[in-house]
Design a protein around this motif. Structure first.
Motif, mmCIF file in Angstrom:
data_model
loop_
_atom_site.group_PDB
_atom_site.id
_atom_site.type_symbol
_atom_site.label_atom_id
_atom_site.label_comp_id
_atom_site.label_asym_id
_atom_site.label_seq_id
_atom_site.Cartn_x
_atom_site.Cartn_y
_atom_site.Cartn_z
ATOM 1 N N ASN A 46 0.860 -1.176 0.000
ATOM 2 C CA ASN A 46 0.000 0.000 0.000
ATOM 3 C C ASN A 46 0.895 1.223 0.000
ATOM 4 O OD1 ASN A 46 -1.941 1.936 0.242
ATOM 5 N ND2 ASN A 46 -2.819 1.164 2.150
ATOM 6 N N PRO A 47 1.555 1.457 -1.142
ATOM 7 C CA PRO A 47 2.591 2.500 -1.189
ATOM 8 C C PRO A 47 2.040 3.886 -0.871
ATOM 9 C CG PRO A 47 2.029 1.734 -3.403
ATOM 10 C CD PRO A 47 1.368 0.805 -2.446
ATOM 11 N N HIS A 48 0.741 4.103 -1.114
ATOM 12 C CA HIS A 48 0.198 5.452 -0.914
ATOM 13 C C HIS A 48 -0.333 5.643 0.502
ATOM 14 C CE1 HIS A 48 0.641 5.879 -5.189
ATOM 15 N NE2 HIS A 48 -0.142 4.829 -5.406
ATOM 16 N N HIS A 49 -0.336 4.587 1.293
ATOM 17 C CA HIS A 49 -0.892 4.651 2.647
ATOM 18 C C HIS A 49 -2.277 5.272 2.636
ATOM 19 C CE1 HIS A 49 2.559 3.171 4.914
ATOM 20 N NE2 HIS A 49 3.262 3.673 3.919
ATOM 21 N N VAL A 50 -3.118 4.778 1.762
ATOM 22 C CA VAL A 50 -4.459 5.310 1.640
ATOM 23 C C VAL A 50 -5.422 4.187 2.035
ATOM 24 C CG1 VAL A 50 -4.603 4.685 -0.821
ATOM 25 C CG2 VAL A 50 -6.036 6.526 0.063
ATOM 26 N N PRO A 51 -6.478 4.494 2.768
ATOM 27 C CA PRO A 51 -7.426 3.422 3.117
ATOM 28 C C PRO A 51 -7.941 2.744 1.850
ATOM 29 C CG PRO A 51 -7.911 5.401 4.354
ATOM 30 C CD PRO A 51 -6.848 5.769 3.350
ATOM 31 N N PRO A 52 -8.025 1.412 1.848
ATOM 32 C CA PRO A 52 -8.354 0.690 0.613
ATOM 33 C C PRO A 52 -9.803 0.845 0.170
ATOM 34 C CG PRO A 52 -8.004 -0.844 2.437
ATOM 35 C CD PRO A 52 -7.682 0.507 2.959
ATOM 36 N N GLN A 53 -10.669 1.410 1.035
ATOM 37 C CA GLN A 53 -12.072 1.531 0.659
ATOM 38 C C GLN A 53 -12.559 2.938 1.009
ATOM 39 O OE1 GLN A 53 -14.012 -2.672 1.419
ATOM 40 N NE2 GLN A 53 -12.651 -2.173 3.091
ATOM 41 N N VAL A 54 -13.800 3.222 0.665
ATOM 42 C CA VAL A 54 -14.327 4.564 0.937
ATOM 43 C C VAL A 54 -15.529 4.472 1.882
ATOM 44 C CG1 VAL A 54 -13.521 5.504 -1.259
ATOM 45 C CG2 VAL A 54 -15.825 4.528 -1.093
ATOM 46 N N ALA A 55 -15.884 5.637 2.453
ATOM 47 C CA ALA A 55 -17.018 5.702 3.374
ATOM 48 C C ALA A 55 -18.304 6.015 2.606
ATOM 49 C CB ALA A 55 -16.756 6.756 4.440
ATOM 50 N N TYR A 56 -19.428 5.637 3.200
ATOM 51 C CA TYR A 56 -20.720 5.770 2.526
ATOM 52 C C TYR A 56 -21.021 7.210 2.101
ATOM 53 C CZ TYR A 56 -25.751 5.912 1.839
ATOM 54 O OH TYR A 56 -27.003 6.148 1.319
ATOM 55 N N ARG A 57 -20.851 8.149 3.037
ATOM 56 C CA ARG A 57 -21.276 9.523 2.736
ATOM 57 C C ARG A 57 -20.449 10.110 1.589
ATOM 58 N NH1 ARG A 57 -19.494 13.053 7.929
ATOM 59 N NH2 ARG A 57 -20.029 14.733 6.479
ATOM 60 N N ASP A 58 -19.158 9.754 1.513
ATOM 61 C CA ASP A 58 -18.324 10.262 0.417
ATOM 62 C C ASP A 58 -18.699 9.602 -0.902
ATOM 63 O OD1 ASP A 58 -16.849 11.871 2.195
ATOM 64 O OD2 ASP A 58 -15.645 10.132 2.771
ATOM 65 N N ALA A 59 -18.956 8.297 -0.822
ATOM 66 C CA ALA A 59 -19.335 7.571 -2.039
ATOM 67 C C ALA A 59 -20.580 8.204 -2.648
ATOM 68 C CB ALA A 59 -19.586 6.107 -1.704
ATOM 69 N N MET A 60 -21.549 8.536 -1.799
ATOM 70 C CA MET A 60 -22.790 9.112 -2.309
ATOM 71 C C MET A 60 -22.537 10.443 -3.010
ATOM 72 S SD MET A 60 -25.271 7.126 -1.937
ATOM 73 C CE MET A 60 -24.151 5.841 -2.312
ATOM 74 N N GLU A 61 -21.607 11.220 -2.456
ATOM 75 C CA GLU A 61 -21.281 12.501 -3.097
ATOM 76 C C GLU A 61 -20.574 12.274 -4.431
ATOM 77 O OE1 GLU A 61 -22.321 15.486 -2.274
ATOM 78 O OE2 GLU A 61 -23.425 14.481 -0.649
ATOM 79 N N LEU A 62 -19.621 11.333 -4.447
ATOM 80 C CA LEU A 62 -18.882 11.081 -5.697
ATOM 81 C C LEU A 62 -19.813 10.573 -6.790
ATOM 82 C CD1 LEU A 62 -15.413 9.522 -4.773
ATOM 83 C CD2 LEU A 62 -16.105 11.912 -4.936
ATOM 84 N N MET A 63 -20.835 9.799 -6.387
ATOM 85 C CA MET A 63 -21.733 9.210 -7.387
ATOM 86 C C MET A 63 -22.493 10.301 -8.156
ATOM 87 S SD MET A 63 -21.812 5.814 -7.645
ATOM 88 C CE MET A 63 -23.449 5.304 -8.170
ATOM 89 N N ARG A 64 -22.475 11.542 -7.639
ATOM 90 C CA ARG A 64 -23.174 12.628 -8.331
ATOM 91 C C ARG A 64 -22.436 13.073 -9.599
ATOM 92 N NH1 ARG A 64 -26.970 14.950 -4.863
ATOM 93 N NH2 ARG A 64 -26.574 14.465 -2.672
ATOM 94 N N SER A 65 -21.170 12.753 -9.674
ATOM 95 C CA SER A 65 -20.385 13.227 -10.816
ATOM 96 C C SER A 65 -20.896 12.608 -12.109
ATOM 97 C CB SER A 65 -18.921 12.845 -10.630
ATOM 98 O OG SER A 65 -18.236 13.024 -11.855
ATOM 99 N N ASN A 66 -20.872 13.405 -13.206
ATOM 100 C CA ASN A 66 -21.237 12.796 -14.486
ATOM 101 C C ASN A 66 -20.036 12.655 -15.414
ATOM 102 O OD1 ASN A 66 -20.915 15.432 -15.081
ATOM 103 N ND2 ASN A 66 -23.106 15.847 -15.374
ATOM 104 N N ILE A 67 -18.831 12.748 -14.848
ATOM 105 C CA ILE A 67 -17.644 12.509 -15.679
ATOM 106 C C ILE A 67 -17.537 11.031 -16.074
ATOM 107 C CG2 ILE A 67 -15.123 12.697 -15.806
ATOM 108 C CD1 ILE A 67 -15.382 14.950 -13.682
ATOM 109 N N PRO A 68 -17.701 10.089 -15.142
ATOM 110 C CA PRO A 68 -17.597 8.669 -15.540
ATOM 111 C C PRO A 68 -18.748 8.269 -16.456
ATOM 112 C CG PRO A 68 -17.424 8.912 -13.146
ATOM 113 C CD PRO A 68 -17.921 10.211 -13.692
ATOM 114 N N VAL A 69 -18.448 7.365 -17.415
ATOM 115 C CA VAL A 69 -19.517 6.824 -18.260
ATOM 116 C C VAL A 69 -20.384 5.908 -17.414
ATOM 117 C CG1 VAL A 69 -19.798 6.157 -20.658
ATOM 118 C CG2 VAL A 69 -17.501 6.225 -19.664
ATOM 119 N N ARG A 70 -19.725 5.167 -16.569
ATOM 120 C CA ARG A 70 -20.432 4.273 -15.661
ATOM 121 C C ARG A 70 -19.748 4.336 -14.321
ATOM 122 N NH1 ARG A 70 -19.793 1.418 -20.369
ATOM 123 N NH2 ARG A 70 -21.744 1.089 -21.494
#
Lengths: 439, 243, 399
Positions: free
Chosen positions: A78-102
């Motif tokens: 884990n070279p970046h020392h970043v948590p391997p998963q995300v939290a619910y509230r952040d995921a919900m915010e990210l899902m608002r983006s329309n940059i990804p096709v899916r």
């Protein structure tokens, strides 16, 4: 001429069955070992999603403790020392983006299945809570029906996709699309049945046991949240969390996998910016206390990062190839002895008008015959050994030779036979007819 | 048929050079039956190897059937051996794994003849040596004389212009030796040139001409000893007069 | 016997000798490194958990009945389960805990020592009933065990009495006794350490294998988990009886069971594959190389029949011929061994730098060389004896 040489070669092989057996067995063992271990390595190393993998990205955000970075196992995975998963509230915010096709955030959890039949006992099975894009992103094959639509995601509808084995078990393998399925306290409508599907690497969730079989049951993520299903599997947190489900949803507990499909490098860059901006904005609210450390990692890079190809596999592949080299050297020695012990016959043939080319060809054919025979036997052996190893690793027989590996093994045996035979055949054809004749 | 002029052959090992032939010159005419005699180390074997294009030489010229063979590639030499030269060896040199038919077949195979043609030639040749009943026998199942007859059939099937025989009767008892010599006589009469290396004066006497080698040179080409000449059947005289 | 002539004879058969030398060299390199890999894996697998692994059974009850929606019901059922499991003949001890040895992970959290320098320590954290130590087979080495009276299943409790592993005690309290000391949790609740247990080893994704903190409590939220310790030899009968016994307490659930030996085997899958594969490679290599030596020596015997006959005719004894071939092979083996030692270290260097290899132990080299010597002698013996049996008559025969 080729047919005649083939006949001589076969005759020569049959004349010394024991020697031929030893030679073929040697090559077979070498091919078996090298094929087996390179295949095992190949199973882990190959692209799990050919053609799509470069567009699929895994998203991680560093919401960890300001005092200590997210820990590493010491193995540099884990070279970046970043948590391997995300939290619910952040995921919900990210899902608002329309940059990804899916895109789909997801988690695994057990669900209780209540079969229709009165006699059958309810049972608990592994489920995966996803958005409808999941199925397309990861190339999930359907037998009947298909994924639910995005509206079902939005409205948290009670729809489900089941795998082939579950369909066999609950509906006898018939088209169950439209049928009801009781899961826990609610009734779901089946919209899709998967075709048998067993990716060797469960690439959409590598946070735990990534050689496990994909889940048998798929439900809309939002529906699962509305049922207050808690994610199974790993979860990471550093702050205290209250006991209720609402507490969990509002927490910084990282327990969801987040995947996006991005069309181009430009999209990837703008998506990274989007995530960074989101985190910056949250920082103003006192969250994300650590330095900005968001990772949008392509699928293949992620697999590399977590070290999916175990070093031991590489070591074993190297050792097995060295073993093949030993077998080839062995073959060379035996063939050389065999060919040279036949010198009188070769001199007669030369005296009777066989050209060097004829003699060379005759012997090379003999080498290739044992090479290919050994290769085929080795490959069959390898199939058996692979089944055994597969049982060991995954409790299924999922590791097998794909066409790529079969071709590689055949090619390898031709090369091994050829290289091992080249020198002896050359020596045989260089025999001077006069020197050997007892004149 | 065979014209050698000043042929030299030197064998080199790490330590010594052995001069096996030192300017050997001799002619053999088409249809001749020549015997070559000489003590051990006189160069008989080397001569035969060079004559049969089994070995290369270091100096001089060699015309085989009018063709200079000193600059031929290995492949071309193989072809000439295959089509124009037949070998008969002291130790027969049959291939032990192959039965009679297949042994006779070997040179025909390398000539790339059609299967029907080969079969016809083989059966005719084997019949000529009187072994038609043994087509499927392995060499180990035959007597020495029979093996040598198979070797001769192998030559006959190939229909060469020149036969090189090396002590063809060396490993045979006298009765069998006579049979083989009779067979060679017959073949010669049909026009095939024969050069035979031998130790045995009786065999040598069957030839129309004797050549003696000593220390890699022909010592006396035109001297068939008078005593022996008188034993020769008159019928063979004309061929010795050729060229 | 003179070595000179043997060496000169060998140099005349350069290619054949070179082939065997190469084969022996690579064999030595592969065999020693394979043994090294096996030894490395075995060392890893020898790591003891400190628990009675062979006699532990993990039982998971997954409820589906609606009644389990009630927390109090879950807790009372779990307690009944423990009592029921204890009545199965052959059961030594039962604990209700979310700890599973050898699964390669678990749960963890961070604690601070009250009154310490403020640094946080990550440690494995589990909840368990007091039978935790008895069931795993570990000892309380100072202080006391948690008791029924310490259990407080109230979710909002702010204090707890806990026991910790000696590894954690050493990490945080550096040689002082932890008994009576306190931890401050991230949510500011306070844990009082009442006892220290030892040993404890459970591999984790992070380097906290020996650190453990145990809260007294009931594990029943998402199904109840139990570890059952059985008397030696009773594993089979107990595991057959578990499901029926628990169903008699409540049949609104399904069960999953696994012995800890199975869990452990699964954890060491990679190591076991490496050991099996490398063992197979070693055996096969020895056979293949051995057959190769037999073959090549046989050919050289056949080829030298006349020469051997001549030697015999000139007065060589059978044992002299035998010695000749053995000596010849020994020289070849030794050349291979010299080259092989270089190759072995070269290969090891590659394995260390490019994979997770461990430095080669020179003792394996010694063992490998001995093995090759023995193999050389055994493989040469048969053809050499054939050579010794060659009759001197052959010398006078014309081939």
């Amino acid at each position: 001429m080729f047919a005649y040489n083939l006949r001589i070669a076969i005759k020569s092989l049959r004349r010394h069955p024991l020697l031929t057996g030893v030679i073929i067995a040697g090559i077979a063992l070498g091919i078996c070992a090298s094929t087996t271990f390179t295949t095992v390595r190949h199973m882990f190393a190959r692209d799990p999603l050919p053609g799509r993998s470069s567009r699929i990205f895994y998203v991680r955000m560093d919401n960890w403790d300001p005092a200590t970075p997210y820990p590493d196992d010491g193995g540099g995975t884990n070279p970046h020392h970043v948590p391997p998963q995300v939290a619910y509230r952040d995921a919900m915010e990210l899902m608002r983006s329309n940059i990804p096709v899916r895109q789909s955030v997801m988690f695994a959890a057990n669900v209780i299945v209540f079969p229709e039949k009165r006699a059958a006992r309810p049972y608990s099975d592994r489920g995966r809570m996803v958005f409808s894009d999941f199925f397309t992103m990861f190339g999930v094959p359907f037998h009947y029906g298909g994924p639910w639509d995005r509206r079902a995601d939005a409205k948290a509808e009670q729809v489900a996709v089941i795998d082939d084995a579950t369909n066999q078990k609950l509906f006898g393998g018939t088209n169950s699309v439209g049928k009801r399925l009781r899961l826990g306290t609610r009734d779901f409508t089946i919209v899709g049945v998967l075709a048998p599907w067993r990716p060797f690497i469960r690439m959409y969730d590598v946070t735990q046991n990534f050689v496990q079989q994909p889940e048998p049951i798929y439900l809309p993520f939002n529906t699962a949240i509305s049922m207050e299903i808690r994610p199974g599997g790993n979860s990471d947190g550093w702050k205290p969390v209250g006991p209720t489900y609402r507490d969990f949803l509002a927490s910084d507990v990282d327990c969801l996998q987040f995947w996006v499909e991005l069309r181009s490098p430009t999209d990837r860059a703008s998506y990274q910016t989007f995530v960074d901006n989101y985190v910056r904005q949250e920082k103003t609210k006192g969250r994300f206390p650590r330095p900005l450390n968001n990772q949008v990692t392509s699928l293949l890079d992620l697999l590399k990062e977590i070290g999916i190809v175990r070093p031991a596999m590489t070591a074993m592949a190297v050792m097995s190839i060295l073993f093949l080299i030993i077998c080839s050297l062995n073959l060379t020695g035996l063939l050389l002895g065999k060919f040279l012990s036949r010198a009188p016959e070769l001199s007669v043939r030369r005296a009777l008008g066989a050209t060097r080319g004829d003699i060379f060809l005759q012997h090379l054919i003999e080498c290739e015959l044992v090479g290919v025979a050994g290769g085929v036997i080795g490959m069959l052996l390898s199939l058996g050994v692979l089944r055994f190893i597969a049982k060991f690793i995954t409790a299924t027989t999922v590791i097998s030779l794909d066409p790529e590996m079969i071709l590689a093994a055949l090619f390898l045996s031709l090369v091994a036979g050829g290289i091992a035979g080249l020198y002896p055949a050359w020596r045989a054809c260089k025999l001077q007819p006069a020197v050997q004749l007892k004149v | 048929m065979l014209q050698m002029n000043g042929i030299k052959k030197v064998y080199r090992t790490e330590l010594v050079e052995t001069h096996a032939l030192e300017g050997l010159s001799l002619n053999v005419g088409a249809g001749e039956f020549v015997s070559v005699m000489g003590p051990s180390g006189s160069g008989k074997t080397t001569f035969l190897n060079i004559a049969g294009l089994l070995d290369v030489f270091n100096g001089g010229t060699y015309l085989l059937d009018g063709k200079d063979v000193s600059r031929l590639s290995d492949r071309e030499m193989s072809h000439i051996r295959n089509r124009n030269i037949g070998f008969i060896f002291q130790s027969f040199n049959l291939i032990p794994d192959l039965h009679v038919f297949d042994n006779v077949d070997v040179p025909l195979r390398y000539r790339g003849l059609a299967a029907s043609d080969r079969k016809q030639r083989i059966e005719r040749a084997v019949e000529m040596v009187g072994l038609s009943s043994r087509l499927r026998h392995l060499p180990s199942q035959l007597s020495g004389g029979q093996q040598q007859r198979v070797a001769i059939a192998r030559v006959l099937a190939a229909e060469p212009k020149l036969i090189l025989a090396d002590e063809p009767t060396g490993n045979l008892d006298s009765l069998m030796a006579r049979e083989i010599m009779d067979l060679l006589d017959d073949i010669n009469k049909q026009g095939t040139t024969i050069v035979m290396v031998t130790h045995s004066p009786e065999c040598a006497a069957r030839a129309s001409r004797e050549i003696h080698l000593l220390d890699g040179r022909v010592v006396d080409v035109e001297r068939p000893p008078a005593i022996l000449e008188s034993f020769k059947p008159a019928a063979q005289m004309p061929s010795s007069a050729a060229r | 016997m003179e070595i000179g002539p043997i060496v000169r004879a060998l140099t005349r058969n350069r290619t054949r000798v070179l082939l065997i030398v190469l084969q022996i060299a690579i064999t030595l390199a592969v065999v020693t490194n394979a043994v090294n890999m096996i030894a490395t894996e075995r060392t890893k697998m020898k790591q003891a958990s400190g628990f009675d692994d062979d006699n532990l059974l993990w039982v998971f009850s997954r409820p589906f009945a609606d009644s389990f929606g009630d927390r109090a019901f879950r807790i009372t059922t779990t307690r009944s389960d423990v009592r029921a499991l204890r009545t199965i003949p052959g059961v030594k001890s039962v604990v209700n805990t979310n700890f599973i040895p050898w699964q390669g992970g678990g749960s963890s959290g961070e604690v601070k020592a009250a009154g310490g320098d403020g640094s946080s320590y990550r440690t494995q954290e589990y909840t368990a009933s007091p039978a935790f130590t008895d069931t795993l087979g570990v000892k309380i080495v100072s202080g006391r065990n948690i008791g029924e009276g310490d259990i407080n299943d109230e979710p909002n409790a702010t204090t707890a009495n806990v026991i910790i592993s000696r590894g954690l005690e050493r990490l945080i309290f550096k040689g002082q006794s932890a008994v009576g000391k306190q931890f401050i949790e991230p949510d500011n609740s306070v844990d009082t350490i009442v006892g220290v247990f030892d040993p404890f080893y459970n591999p984790y994704g992070w380097p906290i294998h020996e650190y453990c903190l145990v809260y007294p409590g009931t594990v029943a939220r998402n199904g109840a988990l139990f570890l059952v310790r059985v008397n030696p030899g009773a594993m089979k009968s107990v595991s057959q009886a578990v499901e029926k016994k628990l169903l008699s307490v409540n049949d609104g659930r399904n069960f999953e069971m696994r012995t800890i030996s199975e869990v452990r085997d699964k954890y060491f899958t990679e190591g076991r594959i490496v050991i099996m594969a490398m063992t197979a490679v070693i055996i096969l290599i020895v056979i293949v190389t051995g057959l190769g030596i037999v073959g090549v020596t046989s050919f050289s015997v056949t080829e030298r029949k006349k020469q051997i006959g001549t030697r015999r005719a000139l007065g060589a004894t059978k044992s002299a011929i035998l010695r000749y071939f053995l000596m010849e092979n020994w020289l070849i083996t030794n050349s291979g061994v010299l080259l092989g030692i270089l190759l072995a270290y070269g290969l090891n260097y590659l394995l260390v730098t490019h994979t997770s290899g461990v430095k080669l132990d020179w003792r394996y080299l010694i063992a490998g060389v001995t093995l090759l010597w023995v193999q050389g002698i055994v493989a040469t013996l048969v053809p050499a004896m054939r050579a010794a049996a060659v009759s001197p008559v052959i010398a006078t025969r014309g081939v």
